[in-house]
Design a protein around this motif. Structure first.
Motif, PDB file in Angstrom:
ATOM      1  N   ARG A   5       6.998   5.205  -0.159  1.00 18.74           N
ATOM      2  CA  ARG A   5       6.540   6.467   0.043  1.00 18.74           C
ATOM      3  C   ARG A   5       5.946   6.421   1.491  1.00 18.74           C
ATOM      4  O   ARG A   5       6.146   7.280   2.395  1.00 18.74           O
ATOM      5  CB  ARG A   5       5.267   6.935  -0.804  1.00 18.74           C
ATOM      6  CG  ARG A   5       5.734   8.098  -1.751  1.00 18.74           C
ATOM      7  CD  ARG A   5       4.550   8.706  -2.472  1.00 18.74           C
ATOM      8  NE  ARG A   5       3.553   7.926  -2.961  1.00 18.74           N
ATOM      9  CZ  ARG A   5       3.568   7.177  -3.841  1.00 18.74           C
ATOM     10  NH1 ARG A   5       4.321   7.062  -4.839  1.00 18.74           N
ATOM     11  NH2 ARG A   5       2.419   6.530  -4.141  1.00 18.74           N
ATOM     12  N   GLU A   6       5.092   5.163   1.767  1.00 18.94           N
ATOM     13  CA  GLU A   6       4.588   5.117   3.050  1.00 18.94           C
ATOM     14  C   GLU A   6       5.732   4.839   4.128  1.00 18.94           C
ATOM     15  O   GLU A   6       5.585   5.587   5.251  1.00 18.94           O
ATOM     16  CB  GLU A   6       3.820   4.243   3.120  1.00 18.94           C
ATOM     17  CG  GLU A   6       2.180   4.111   2.149  1.00 18.94           C
ATOM     18  CD  GLU A   6       1.566   2.968   2.246  1.00 18.94           C
ATOM     19  OE1 GLU A   6       2.004   1.669   2.634  1.00 18.94           O
ATOM     20  OE2 GLU A   6       0.308   3.002   1.743  1.00 18.94           O
ATOM     21  N   LEU A   7       6.762   4.363   3.650  1.00 22.82           N
ATOM     22  CA  LEU A   7       7.861   4.165   4.623  1.00 22.82           C
ATOM     23  C   LEU A   7       8.508   5.422   4.975  1.00 22.82           C
ATOM     24  O   LEU A   7       9.006   5.599   6.217  1.00 22.82           O
ATOM     25  CB  LEU A   7       8.806   3.179   4.098  1.00 22.82           C
ATOM     26  CG  LEU A   7      10.020   2.771   5.143  1.00 22.82           C
ATOM     27  CD1 LEU A   7       9.630   2.233   6.428  1.00 22.82           C
ATOM     28  CD2 LEU A   7      10.895   1.747   4.286  1.00 22.82           C
ATOM     29  N   ARG A   8       8.632   6.175   3.956  1.00 26.68           N
ATOM     30  CA  ARG A   8       9.241   7.753   4.325  1.00 26.68           C
ATOM     31  C   ARG A   8       8.351   8.626   4.817  1.00 26.68           C
ATOM     32  O   ARG A   8       9.012   9.217   5.956  1.00 26.68           O
ATOM     33  CB  ARG A   8       9.814   8.300   2.770  1.00 26.68           C
ATOM     34  CG  ARG A   8      10.859   7.880   1.877  1.00 26.68           C
ATOM     35  CD  ARG A   8      11.255   8.836   1.005  1.00 26.68           C
ATOM     36  NE  ARG A   8      10.232   9.006  -0.181  1.00 26.68           N
ATOM     37  CZ  ARG A   8      10.048   8.325  -1.455  1.00 26.68           C
ATOM     38  NH1 ARG A   8      10.546   7.255  -1.483  1.00 26.68           N
ATOM     39  NH2 ARG A   8       8.760   8.791  -1.873  1.00 26.68           N
ATOM     40  N   ASP A   9       7.271   8.360   4.676  1.00 28.91           N
ATOM     41  CA  ASP A   9       6.237   9.049   5.446  1.00 28.91           C
ATOM     42  C   ASP A   9       6.358   8.843   7.057  1.00 28.91           C
ATOM     43  O   ASP A   9       6.261   9.433   7.972  1.00 28.91           O
ATOM     44  CB  ASP A   9       4.569   9.167   5.093  1.00 28.91           C
ATOM     45  CG  ASP A   9       4.687   9.541   3.777  1.00 28.91           C
ATOM     46  OD1 ASP A   9       5.759  10.573   3.474  1.00 28.91           O
ATOM     47  OD2 ASP A   9       3.590   9.461   3.136  1.00 28.91           O
TER      48      ASP A   9
END
Length: 289
Positions: A5-9
């Motif tokens: 998720r953090e990478l997508r954000d």
């Protein structure tokens, strides 16, 4: 999962930032293009202005050359005008000389016309006296020589003083009274103020002769000739009109001749009036004028 998720954000944020930078770059490119277009227009306007300046400088230079040409033409025209004015003055001077010579020639013709006229009438009178009284004819010849001497001397001048003319007229009156005796009288009232005023030679003699020629002079009808001056500087010769039974044909020289001489010499006219008396008034010319 959390890391994904953090990478997508992070990828989303980076994508948004990249998109924002792309938009900013596109906006900067558009602004740069607009500035370039404005610069191109400015360069074009500058070039047009420079071309207009060059044209203006050329026109100014051409006008300067034309002004110099016009100034030279003006100078040439002024020089030509000066030459023409000088030529005109020379022609005017020659014309005045010719006119003066023409007037002198006309006047000489009139004088030469008058002297034979006066001599013709004097010889006619002498012829009558020779038949009537030879002694009187001798006296007449002596006085006639004085009269003729004056006429010859008067040919040398265009005008004489009233005093000189009346001295001559006195001799001429003497000749007339030898013929007509008391039948011819003279009433002379001349102001001394006009003694040195001028008139053509033999002017008074012509008018006296005209009165004698055209009027009856006899015991039945004596004739009085009045010679007077007025306050306006005129000399008048007048007499009652006493027509002869037989009219004496005239040559038409006397009065016409006198009028022409006055016009040529003084640009003035003689005045002739005819009522109960026949009067001729001639202007006396002041030397000072």
């Amino acid at each position: 999962e959390k890391e994904r998720r953090e990478l997508r954000d992070e990828i989303g944020r980076n994508s948004r930032q990249l998109k924002k930078r792309i938009e900013e770059n596109e906006r900067a490119y558009r602004e740069k293009s607009e500035i370039n277009a404005k610069l191109q227009r400015t360069y074009k306007e500058k070039s047009e202005i420079n071309a207009k300046l060059q044209q203006t400088y050329k026109e100014k230079a051409d006008r300067g050359i034309r002004i110099k040409e016009l100034e030279k033409e003006k100078s040439d025209l002024q020089a030509k005008l000066g030459e023409l004015q000088t030529e005109k003055a020379d022609i005017q001077k020659k014309l005045e000389q010719l006119q003066a010579e023409n007037l002198r020639n006309q006047y000489e013709v009139l004088k030469n016309q008058l002297n034979p006229h006066m001599l013709f009438n004097s010889l006619n009178t002498l012829r009558s006296l020779v038949r009537e009284n030879q002694d009187k004819a001798q006296d007449y010849i002596q006085e006639l020589s004085r009269v003729l001497r004056y006429t010859l001397q008067s040919n040398e001048s265009q005008c004489v003083s009233l005093r000189e003319e009346m001295e001559f007229v006195s001799a001429y009156i003497f000749l007339l009274k030898m013929r007509f005796e008391n039948n011819l009288q003279f009433d002379i009232q001349i102001s001394n103020a006009y003694e040195e005023y001028l008139l053509p030679p033999m002017a008074v003699q012509v008018l006296i002769e005209n009165a004698v020629k055209h009027n009856e002079i006899s015991n039945r009808k004596p004739l009085t000739i009045h010679i007077t001056t007025d306050d306006n500087g005129n000399l008048s010769i007048s007499n009652d009109i006493q027509p002869k039974w037989t009219a004496t044909p005239g040559t038409g020289i006397g009065l016409v001749n006198l009028a022409k001489r006055y016009h040529l010499l003084f640009k003035q006219e003689i005045q002739i009036t005819e009522d109960k008396e026949f009067t001729v008034s001639i202007p006396l010319i002041d030397k000072a004028q």
